[in-house]
Scaffold this motif. Sequence first.
Motif, short mmCIF file in Angstrom:
data_model
loop_
_atom_site.label_atom_id
_atom_site.label_comp_id
_atom_site.label_asym_id
_atom_site.label_seq_id
_atom_site.Cartn_x
_atom_site.Cartn_y
_atom_site.Cartn_z
N GLU A 8 -18.58 60.15 83.90
CA GLU A 8 -18.94 58.54 83.83
C GLU A 8 -20.29 58.27 84.35
OE1 GLU A 8 -15.36 56.20 84.36
OE2 GLU A 8 -14.52 57.24 82.50
N ASP A 9 -21.23 59.12 84.51
CA ASP A 9 -22.35 58.81 85.34
C ASP A 9 -23.62 58.74 84.35
OD1 ASP A 9 -22.35 61.54 84.77
OD2 ASP A 9 -23.33 62.19 86.74
N GLY A 10 -23.30 58.79 83.20
CA GLY A 10 -24.55 58.66 82.23
C GLY A 10 -24.66 57.16 81.84
N ILE A 11 -25.50 57.01 80.89
CA ILE A 11 -25.93 55.62 80.57
C ILE A 11 -24.92 54.80 80.11
CG2 ILE A 11 -28.38 56.26 79.81
CD1 ILE A 11 -27.70 55.94 77.00
N ALA A 12 -24.77 53.39 80.52
CA ALA A 12 -23.84 52.64 80.17
C ALA A 12 -24.16 51.70 78.84
CB ALA A 12 -23.22 51.70 81.31
N GLU A 13 -25.38 51.58 78.51
CA GLU A 13 -25.91 50.67 77.66
C GLU A 13 -26.50 51.49 76.43
OE1 GLU A 13 -28.64 47.47 78.74
OE2 GLU A 13 -27.25 47.02 80.64
N ALA A 14 -26.29 51.01 75.26
CA ALA A 14 -27.01 51.74 74.15
C ALA A 14 -28.68 51.53 74.19
CB ALA A 14 -26.48 51.04 72.90
N ILE A 15 -29.01 52.75 73.72
CA ILE A 15 -30.66 52.95 73.62
C ILE A 15 -30.93 51.84 72.49
CG2 ILE A 15 -32.63 54.37 73.20
CD1 ILE A 15 -30.61 56.58 73.91
N ARG A 16 -32.04 50.81 72.91
CA ARG A 16 -32.50 50.10 72.17
C ARG A 16 -33.61 50.77 71.01
NH1 ARG A 16 -31.38 45.06 73.28
NH2 ARG A 16 -30.65 44.41 75.30
N VAL A 17 -33.46 50.04 69.90
CA VAL A 17 -34.25 50.63 68.65
C VAL A 17 -35.66 49.84 68.86
CG1 VAL A 17 -34.37 50.89 66.12
CG2 VAL A 17 -31.94 51.18 67.37
N LYS A 18 -36.54 50.53 68.52
CA LYS A 18 -37.94 50.08 68.52
C LYS A 18 -38.35 50.06 66.98
CE LYS A 18 -39.22 51.25 73.07
NZ LYS A 18 -40.07 51.99 74.05
N VAL A 19 -38.78 48.99 66.41
CA VAL A 19 -39.51 49.22 65.28
C VAL A 19 -40.83 49.49 65.37
CG1 VAL A 19 -40.04 47.61 63.12
CG2 VAL A 19 -37.76 47.15 64.57
N LYS A 20 -41.07 50.37 64.47
CA LYS A 20 -42.82 51.11 64.56
C LYS A 20 -43.39 50.34 63.13
CE LYS A 20 -45.03 55.57 64.34
NZ LYS A 20 -46.11 55.05 63.54
#
Length: 168
Positions: A8-20
């Motif tokens: 449980e040492d990985g990211i806790a929040e989802a990766i945000r999507v960037k619109v290209k």
Amino acid sequence: GQGLGRREDGIAEAIRVKVKCDTAGVGHDAAEPFTFHWWDHVFNKAAANIAVEAGQDGISVKALSEQGGRISNKKPRKAGNSGSLLYGRFVKSATLTACGEESVTMPVSSESSQEEEEKLDLSSVRRLTDEELVQACGGRTAHKGARHGLTMSAKLARLEEQERAFLA
């Protein structure tokens, strides 16, 4: 609220999507026009074509070659990028005929491709009507909206009417 992974040492929040929103490809450097100093490139290219010699009569300046290469403010292409290999990285090539595909071997040099174009005889080629072409393609068209059921029948009707009026 916990991190990903076994410990449980990985990211806790989802990766945000960037619109290209731009049309630049992947790896495009937007700062490149500002980092290439074209004036320096043009000066160096012109200076490389000039020879200054000191002799008994004084100093003489002459050009090394009459053409001197084309001096441009455009960024020079990389040496590994061959302009003569148009579609050179495709694996398979063939000519689509009414009978099916005929394999084609690509010429190695540009001179042989020009000779091949001159030898090309198109007298045996038969033009297909629109109905025959649609039937040969199984009803598929290159119109992107056709996959969603858009037939463009109104536009095609307008074009036919314009063509009839033009020919009349």
